[in-house]
Scaffold this active site. Structure first.
Site, PDB file in Angstrom:
ATOM      1  N   LYS A  22       0.832  -1.211   0.000  1.00  0.00           N
ATOM      2  CA  LYS A  22       0.000   0.000   0.000  1.00  0.00           C
ATOM      3  C   LYS A  22       0.861   1.254   0.000  1.00  0.00           C
ATOM      4  CE  LYS A  22      -1.815   1.874   4.069  1.00  0.00           C
ATOM      5  NZ  LYS A  22      -1.608   3.269   4.287  1.00  0.00           N
ATOM      6  N   ASN A  23       1.790   1.344   0.948  1.00  0.00           N
ATOM      7  CA  ASN A  23       2.508   2.610   1.113  1.00  0.00           C
ATOM      8  C   ASN A  23       3.498   2.887  -0.015  1.00  0.00           C
ATOM      9  OD1 ASN A  23       0.987   3.227   3.320  1.00  0.00           O
ATOM     10  ND2 ASN A  23       2.503   2.593   4.834  1.00  0.00           N
ATOM     11  N   ARG A  93      -4.131  10.210   3.810  1.00  0.00           N
ATOM     12  CA  ARG A  93      -2.923  10.898   4.231  1.00  0.00           C
ATOM     13  C   ARG A  93      -1.937  11.120   3.084  1.00  0.00           C
ATOM     14  NH1 ARG A  93      -0.402  13.993   7.904  1.00  0.00           N
ATOM     15  NH2 ARG A  93       1.741  13.399   8.183  1.00  0.00           N
ATOM     16  N   CYS A 117      -6.193   7.907   8.469  1.00  0.00           N
ATOM     17  CA  CYS A 117      -6.499   7.286   9.753  1.00  0.00           C
ATOM     18  C   CYS A 117      -6.383   8.310  10.872  1.00  0.00           C
ATOM     19  CB  CYS A 117      -5.519   6.147  10.029  1.00  0.00           C
ATOM     20  SG  CYS A 117      -5.942   4.624   9.198  1.00  0.00           S
ATOM     21  N   ARG A 122      -0.611  14.940  12.914  1.00  0.00           N
ATOM     22  CA  ARG A 122       0.374  14.393  11.975  1.00  0.00           C
ATOM     23  C   ARG A 122       1.005  15.560  11.221  1.00  0.00           C
ATOM     24  NH1 ARG A 122      -2.196   8.968   9.348  1.00  0.00           N
ATOM     25  NH2 ARG A 122      -0.068   8.692   8.674  1.00  0.00           N
ATOM     26  N   PRO A 123       2.014  16.189  11.826  1.00  0.00           N
ATOM     27  CA  PRO A 123       2.591  17.396  11.220  1.00  0.00           C
ATOM     28  C   PRO A 123       3.294  17.103   9.904  1.00  0.00           C
ATOM     29  CG  PRO A 123       3.837  16.699  13.167  1.00  0.00           C
ATOM     30  CD  PRO A 123       2.663  15.792  13.079  1.00  0.00           C
ATOM     31  N   ILE A 124       3.417  18.149   9.062  1.00  0.00           N
ATOM     32  CA  ILE A 124       4.168  17.986   7.811  1.00  0.00           C
ATOM     33  C   ILE A 124       5.255  19.070   7.693  1.00  0.00           C
ATOM     34  CG2 ILE A 124       2.378  16.745   6.499  1.00  0.00           C
ATOM     35  CD1 ILE A 124       1.832  19.479   5.113  1.00  0.00           C
ATOM     36  N   ASP A 125       5.716  19.532   8.853  1.00  0.00           N
ATOM     37  CA  ASP A 125       6.744  20.585   8.827  1.00  0.00           C
ATOM     38  C   ASP A 125       8.011  20.157   8.093  1.00  0.00           C
ATOM     39  OD1 ASP A 125       6.664  18.905  11.284  1.00  0.00           O
ATOM     40  OD2 ASP A 125       8.612  19.815  11.642  1.00  0.00           O
ATOM     41  N   GLN A 126       8.378  18.877   8.172  1.00  0.00           N
ATOM     42  CA  GLN A 126       9.602  18.423   7.494  1.00  0.00           C
ATOM     43  C   GLN A 126       9.425  18.410   5.964  1.00  0.00           C
ATOM     44  OE1 GLN A 126      12.492  17.789   9.466  1.00  0.00           O
ATOM     45  NE2 GLN A 126      11.059  18.724  10.907  1.00  0.00           N
ATOM     46  N   ASP A 307       3.353   0.174  12.332  1.00  0.00           N
ATOM     47  CA  ASP A 307       2.198  -0.381  11.611  1.00  0.00           C
ATOM     48  C   ASP A 307       1.922  -1.846  11.969  1.00  0.00           C
ATOM     49  OD1 ASP A 307       2.006   2.069  10.454  1.00  0.00           O
ATOM     50  OD2 ASP A 307       2.792   1.478   8.497  1.00  0.00           O
ATOM     51  N   ILE A 329       6.244   6.373  17.569  1.00  0.00           N
ATOM     52  CA  ILE A 329       5.912   7.099  16.326  1.00  0.00           C
ATOM     53  C   ILE A 329       4.545   7.805  16.449  1.00  0.00           C
ATOM     54  CG2 ILE A 329       5.765   6.960  13.792  1.00  0.00           C
ATOM     55  CD1 ILE A 329       8.465   5.858  14.691  1.00  0.00           C
ATOM     56  N   ARG A 399      -9.118   0.237   3.392  1.00  0.00           N
ATOM     57  CA  ARG A 399      -8.168   1.217   2.855  1.00  0.00           C
ATOM     58  C   ARG A 399      -6.845   0.562   2.521  1.00  0.00           C
ATOM     59  NH1 ARG A 399      -6.329   5.316   6.592  1.00  0.00           N
ATOM     60  NH2 ARG A 399      -4.877   5.361   4.872  1.00  0.00           N
TER      61      ARG A 399
HETATM   62  N1  EPU Z   1       6.694  13.915  11.648  1.00  0.00           N
HETATM   63  C1  EPU Z   1       6.839  15.249  11.983  1.00  0.00           C
HETATM   64  N2  EPU Z   1       6.881  16.161  10.978  1.00  0.00           N
HETATM   65  C2  EPU Z   1       6.794  15.814   9.672  1.00  0.00           C
HETATM   66  C3  EPU Z   1       6.639  14.455   9.330  1.00  0.00           C
HETATM   67  C4  EPU Z   1       6.596  13.519  10.342  1.00  0.00           C
HETATM   68  O1  EPU Z   1       6.919  15.604  13.156  1.00  0.00           O
HETATM   69  O2  EPU Z   1       6.855  16.709   8.798  1.00  0.00           O
HETATM   70  C5  EPU Z   1       6.665  12.897  12.719  1.00  0.00           C
HETATM   71  C6  EPU Z   1       5.298  12.222  12.809  1.00  0.00           C
HETATM   72  O3  EPU Z   1       4.421  12.940  13.628  1.00  0.00           O
HETATM   73  C7  EPU Z   1       5.668  10.845  13.350  1.00  0.00           C
HETATM   74  C8  EPU Z   1       7.074  10.584  12.770  1.00  0.00           C
HETATM   75  O4  EPU Z   1       7.568  11.867  12.375  1.00  0.00           O
HETATM   76  O5  EPU Z   1       5.770  10.901  14.739  1.00  0.00           O
HETATM   77  C9  EPU Z   1       7.125   9.656  11.574  1.00  0.00           C
HETATM   78  O6  EPU Z   1       6.161  10.050  10.611  1.00  0.00           O
HETATM   79  P1  EPU Z   1       6.328   9.714   9.065  1.00  0.00           P
HETATM   80  O7  EPU Z   1       6.419  10.985   8.335  1.00  0.00           O
HETATM   81  O8  EPU Z   1       7.401   8.695   8.874  1.00  0.00           O
HETATM   82  O9  EPU Z   1       4.921   9.057   8.754  1.00  0.00           O
HETATM   83  P2  EPU Z   1       4.021   9.241   7.477  1.00  0.00           P
HETATM   84  O10 EPU Z   1       4.872   9.388   6.267  1.00  0.00           O
HETATM   85  O11 EPU Z   1       2.968  10.237   7.722  1.00  0.00           O
HETATM   86  C10 EPU Z   1       4.027   6.708   6.885  1.00  0.00           C
HETATM   87  C11 EPU Z   1       2.982   5.675   6.616  1.00  0.00           C
HETATM   88  C12 EPU Z   1       2.297   5.294   7.936  1.00  0.00           C
HETATM   89  C13 EPU Z   1       3.362   4.785   8.905  1.00  0.00           C
HETATM   90  C14 EPU Z   1       4.469   5.832   9.088  1.00  0.00           C
HETATM   91  C15 EPU Z   1       5.629   5.353   9.945  1.00  0.00           C
HETATM   92  C16 EPU Z   1       2.263   6.250   4.412  1.00  0.00           C
HETATM   93  C17 EPU Z   1       1.207   6.834   3.569  1.00  0.00           C
HETATM   94  N3  EPU Z   1       1.999   6.225   5.712  1.00  0.00           N
HETATM   95  O12 EPU Z   1       3.345   7.819   7.430  1.00  0.00           O
HETATM   96  O13 EPU Z   1       1.441   4.223   7.615  1.00  0.00           O
HETATM   97  O14 EPU Z   1       2.771   4.522  10.160  1.00  0.00           O
HETATM   98  O15 EPU Z   1       5.008   6.185   7.792  1.00  0.00           O
HETATM   99  O16 EPU Z   1       6.207   4.216   9.390  1.00  0.00           O
HETATM  100  O17 EPU Z   1       3.279   5.794   3.923  1.00  0.00           O
HETATM  101  C18 EPU Z   1      -0.381   2.787   7.878  1.00  0.00           C
HETATM  102  O18 EPU Z   1      -0.020   2.235   6.833  1.00  0.00           O
HETATM  103  O19 EPU Z   1      -1.257   2.310   8.651  1.00  0.00           O
HETATM  104  C19 EPU Z   1       0.241   4.065   8.256  1.00  0.00           C
HETATM  105  C20 EPU Z   1      -0.285   4.892   9.144  1.00  0.00           C
END
Ligand code: EPU
Length: 429
Positions: A22-23, A93, A117, A122-126, A307, A329, A399
């Site tokens: 999926k991811n 997401r 979910c 779930r910040p996206i600052d990075q 996950d 996480i 999903r």
């Molecule tokens: N984070 C920040 N700022 C950012 C981005 C992330 O603070 O700009 C923090 C998050 O809050 C979290 C950590 O960094 O605490 C890791 O987040 P990451 O960005 O790696 O997660 P993501 O890309 O939003 C993906 C998967 C998730 C999976 C996580 C961790 C996708 C679409 N989603 O999320 O998958 O849990 O990586 O491996 O690829 C799932 O499949 O059920 C799922 C939630």
């Protein structure tokens, strides 16, 4: 709206074939925007997140032809919009990948704040930091993220404060067609990051180091189509069946996976008392023993994946003794524990730690999936529990897991998908 009705006490036995990840799929699909041509993508999982991704791409002007339920050809030459449809992007997401892909191709992207979910903030600052490092201006207004650049993006050094899957992929997407070299430090290393890089390299990108914590991208002028790509198998789905084998004291051969992606799960279920063998693209899990307690710490890959912690949690709920999970996480990923407690588990959670006092049996009752992985965990709990379990909120499971009840039924589980009646809906609401 559906519910799953599960009759429990089953020892799962047999073979299961793992679908595409999926991811990976939901990152590779927006990545096609960067390709000036037609590509063929196979091993796509048949799940609702993939369908929504395709709908969004069509909405932007892509032409998609389905060859079968797992394979498409996609022509993105006529993508002519930089604004993604907010009603669709708010559903999941990974719509944030449209930001990097549209910005990389057109120098502009407008995408609604991502949904998905319910995992808390779930910040996206990075992600934003990466786009800005490459020269874009990013604004968030009225629920939309707007990224813009007047000139071609310029390669830069990007250092992430934490290993973020989404920010790493987004930085790659934005940098692929930029001018010059980008180096991403403290990059995430998950297998789907390698898969996205392989997909882009097949089209002519110059990305090295994916799968390590430093990724280098030499920008190229164009990515060309006319090639085929197959999505990597889903290691989280494979891990879900590994824990299902343990929880149900079963015997499952998991086919079409990459065993090395599951080394940390193998180690953990051996601690729990299982026998595990790898053979080519198969993992065989046999559980003949009582489950032993253990402790789990979720971490970015190659550590224990967040996950899979809920699925592991079902095993710990049934283990002989006390176990803990430290969730580093997504803190809000313990919502499933109160549902498991309704089934007789003894779990307490506070902040990022949950403590599991193992019980001998779980008992069927009505429970609700609070997110995708919680849904998978509760399904496993229903399969092993005494009596009947009714699992609501199946939209989360759909999903991300292809034909999940069919796959479990082929292993001996007794599951029925039933449409929720209008009367029941009124009571539920
Ligand atoms: N984070 C920040 N700022 C950012 C981005 C992330 O603070 O700009 C923090 C998050 O809050 C979290 C950590 O960094 O605490 C890791 O987040 P990451 O960005 O790696 O997660 P993501 O890309 O939003 C993906 C998967 C998730 C999976 C996580 C961790 C996708 C679409 N989603 O999320 O998958 O849990 O990586 O491996 O690829 C799932 O499949 O059920 C799922 C939630």
């Amino acid at each position: 709206m559906d519910k799953l009705v599960i009759t429990g006490n089953t020892h799962l036995k047999g073979e299961v074939t793992i679908s595409g990840a999926k991811n990976s799929a939901i990152a590779i699909l927006p990545a096609t925007i960067l390709v000036n041509g037609i590509c063929n993508i196979s091993n796509l999982p048949n799940i609702s997140d993939v369908k929504i991704s395709c709908e969004i791409l069509e909405n932007l002007g892509a032409k998609i032809t389905w060859k079968n339920e797992h394979e498409i050809t996609i022509d993105t030459r006529n993508v002519n919009s930089t604004e993604a449809p907010i009603d669709l992007t708010s559903k999941f997401r990974a719509s944030y990948y449209l930001l990097g892909a549209l910005l990389g191709r057109f120098g502009k992207s407008v995408v609604g704040l991502p949904g998905g979910c319910n995992l808390g903030p779930r910040p996206i600052d990075q992600h934003i930091k990466a786009f800005e490092a490459l020269g874009a201006k990013v604004e968030v207004e009225q629920g939309k993220i707007i990224a813009n650049t007047k000139k071609r993006l310029k390669g830069a050094d990007i250092y992430f404060d934490m290993a973020s899957v989404g920010a790493t992929i987004n930085a790659i997407l934005a940098a692929v067609l930029s001018h010059g070299t980008t180096v991403i430090s403290n990059a995430a290393k998950e297998p789907h990051i390698v898969d996205v890089a392989n997909f882009l390299n097949t089209a002519g990108a110059d990305i090295s180091g994916a799968g390590t914590d430093e990724i280098k991208i030499n920008g190229v002028k164009e990515l060309k189509g006319n090639y085929s790509y197959s999505v990597v198998p889903d290691q989280i789905e494979a891990g879900t069946f590994m824990f299902a084998a343990v929880a149900s004291k079963g015997d499952i051969v998991i086919k079409n996976c990459i065993p090395e992606h599951l080394d940390c799960i193998k180690a953990k279920i051996i601690d729990m008392g299982a026998e595990v063998t790898y053979e080519n693209d198969q993992i065989h899990v046999i559980m003949n023993n009582d489950i032993k307690s253990t402790n789990i710490n979720t971490l970015p890959y190659p550590g224990f994946p967040t996950d899979l912690q809920a699925q592991a949690g079902v095993c710990l709920a049934l283990a002989d003794g006390t176990s803990t999970i430290n969730e580093t996480i997504w803190e809000s990923r313990f919502q499933y524990t109160s549902e498991l407690n309704k089934m007789g588990a003894k779990i307490t959670s506070q902040g990022q730690v949950a403590t599991f006092e193992g019980v001998e049996k779980l008992y069927g009752t009505s429970v609700e999936a609070t997110d995708l992985r919680a849904g998978a965990a509760l399904l496993i709990a229903g399969i092993v529990a005494d009596g009947k379990t009714t699992l609501y909120n199946t939209k989360y499971i759909d999903r991300g897991y292809e034909h999940i009840e069919t796959k479990f039924k082929e292993l001996g589980a007794k599951i029925k998908r039933v449409e929720i009646s209008e009367d029941e809906l009124i009571i539920l609401n």
